[in-house]
Design a protein around this motif. Sequence first.
Motif, PDB file in Angstrom:
ATOM      1  N   GLU A   1       0.809  -1.213   0.000  1.00 27.97           N
ATOM      2  CA  GLU A   1       0.000   0.000   0.000  1.00 27.97           C
ATOM      3  C   GLU A   1       0.845   1.267   0.000  1.00 27.97           C
ATOM      4  OE1 GLU A   1      -3.275   0.224  -0.363  1.00 27.97           O
ATOM      5  OE2 GLU A   1      -3.253  -1.949  -0.646  1.00 27.97           O
ATOM      6  N   ARG A   2       1.915   1.276   0.787  1.00 29.53           N
ATOM      7  CA  ARG A   2       2.681   2.511   0.997  1.00 29.53           C
ATOM      8  C   ARG A   2       3.810   2.710  -0.016  1.00 29.53           C
ATOM      9  NH1 ARG A   2       2.217   3.951   6.568  1.00 29.53           N
ATOM     10  NH2 ARG A   2      -0.015   3.833   7.088  1.00 29.53           N
ATOM     11  N   ILE A   3       4.314   1.624  -0.597  1.00 25.14           N
ATOM     12  CA  ILE A   3       5.461   1.733  -1.504  1.00 25.14           C
ATOM     13  C   ILE A   3       5.086   1.337  -2.920  1.00 25.14           C
ATOM     14  CG2 ILE A   3       7.784   0.894  -2.014  1.00 25.14           C
ATOM     15  CD1 ILE A   3       8.266   0.606   0.966  1.00 25.14           C
TER      16      ILE A   3
ATOM     17  N   ASN B   1      21.563   3.737   3.297  1.00 25.40           N
ATOM     18  CA  ASN B   1      20.765   4.789   2.667  1.00 25.40           C
ATOM     19  C   ASN B   1      19.468   4.229   2.098  1.00 25.40           C
ATOM     20  OD1 ASN B   1      22.759   6.649   3.292  1.00 25.40           O
ATOM     21  ND2 ASN B   1      23.701   6.592   1.262  1.00 25.40           N
ATOM     22  N   PHE B   2      19.558   3.034   1.509  1.00 30.87           N
ATOM     23  CA  PHE B   2      18.336   2.386   1.021  1.00 30.87           C
ATOM     24  C   PHE B   2      17.351   2.160   2.160  1.00 30.87           C
ATOM     25  CE2 PHE B   2      16.273  -1.800   1.043  1.00 30.87           C
ATOM     26  CZ  PHE B   2      15.265  -1.563   0.116  1.00 30.87           C
ATOM     27  N   SER B   3      17.837   1.694   3.300  1.00 35.04           N
ATOM     28  CA  SER B   3      16.937   1.418   4.419  1.00 35.04           C
ATOM     29  C   SER B   3      16.244   2.690   4.895  1.00 35.04           C
ATOM     30  CB  SER B   3      17.701   0.754   5.578  1.00 35.04           C
ATOM     31  OG  SER B   3      18.527   1.680   6.268  1.00 35.04           O
TER      32      SER B   3
ATOM     33  N   ALA C   1      11.238   5.780   5.151  1.00 33.63           N
ATOM     34  CA  ALA C   1      10.548   7.044   4.906  1.00 33.63           C
ATOM     35  C   ALA C   1       9.324   6.840   4.028  1.00 33.63           C
ATOM     36  CB  ALA C   1      11.508   8.048   4.268  1.00 33.63           C
ATOM     37  N   SER C   2       9.437   5.946   3.048  1.00 34.05           N
ATOM     38  CA  SER C   2       8.318   5.668   2.153  1.00 34.05           C
ATOM     39  C   SER C   2       7.259   4.822   2.838  1.00 34.05           C
ATOM     40  CB  SER C   2       8.811   4.970   0.884  1.00 34.05           C
ATOM     41  OG  SER C   2       9.678   5.789   0.148  1.00 34.05           O
TER      42      SER C   2
END
Length: 370
Positions: free
Chosen positions: A29-31, A358-360, A365-366
Amino acid sequence: MYAHGVSAPRPTLSGPDYRSQDVFELEGERIFAREWFYAARADEAPEPGDWVAVDVAGESVLLVRGSDGELRGFYNVCRHRGSRLCEAETSGHVKRVIKCPYHAWSYGLDGSLVGTPFVEKDELDRGAFGLWPVHVDVWQGFAFVSLDEPALSLREWLDQQADKPLQYEDWHMDELRTARQTVTEVAANWKILVENYNECLHCPTVHPELVAVAPAFRKGSVFEEGREDWGVSIAGGGVGYTANGATAIPVMPGLDEYRASSMYGATIFPNMFVDLTGTVVIATRLLPRGPAHTTMVTNYLFRPEVIDSPGFDPTEVVDFSELVARQDYDVCERAQLGVSSRAFDHGVYVEKDELAYNFSRRYLASRDRP
């Protein structure tokens, strides 16, 4: 307490982030519904009437080439009683309409409802019951979809990606064609695969063949010292993604010798890897199926005149790439087994895990935004 001068390590994502069904559904749903999602090569539906049914984290989407040449997207759902129109993850061609196999309602290539057998014309307004649309845009021959209203255009969104994929437009990937496609099922969470792609601490142990061709990886770094273009040199000045860096495949036009003899790679959040040399572009689509299952679809892209030339054979490229990929998939599956332990609450990111870290942060955040 940590020794004097030693900083506390940065924690990885939590154990449940890699193994929880609830987390996976939240990601959907969020990503996957909100971000631009790499769905297919646009040339999988090259002619008017061509269609391909793609998977977006469990949602089936039809990409349809219209009579005007435009590629459009629709939910793979009939507006009558909800039947699935086309078989999931297949492709085909229709002359003028897509017909539902249940009650034979038919839809034009633009998604409009044009046929409703045995239903009187005054029973419903056909204009109000076209297929539900999905946002589609194409960059460099790659078709992306967005299930929600996108906050940014595809190009604006790509420009905000950490790996800056727009810098690779000199490869003219929209002109390339697929010479080979592979599909591999991996028993690992999609985030483990992305984190693995974004670090090379594992390379000396897991990829002896790769570090022989790309010596910069021997030190566990994804970057080559002294370079600012994010590329790494191929041993011996080679230009091929092969076991020895050599290839008979010609360098793509427009690339100078420096770039032609280098390897480049980029992650496009959330579900795409792009690897480039002077002779081939390897595009991989991650299809998350569940918290511990990801399908990897890899397209090997070459210049059309190269593919059409006598004696062209991409086997040496595909075999080498698939060897490296299988090595990655094996260790990712081992990681999935480990993070599934009740003992694993989180791991740590060390200095050379910077891109994975950085990916995490981008992921959280997403995922955690309202």
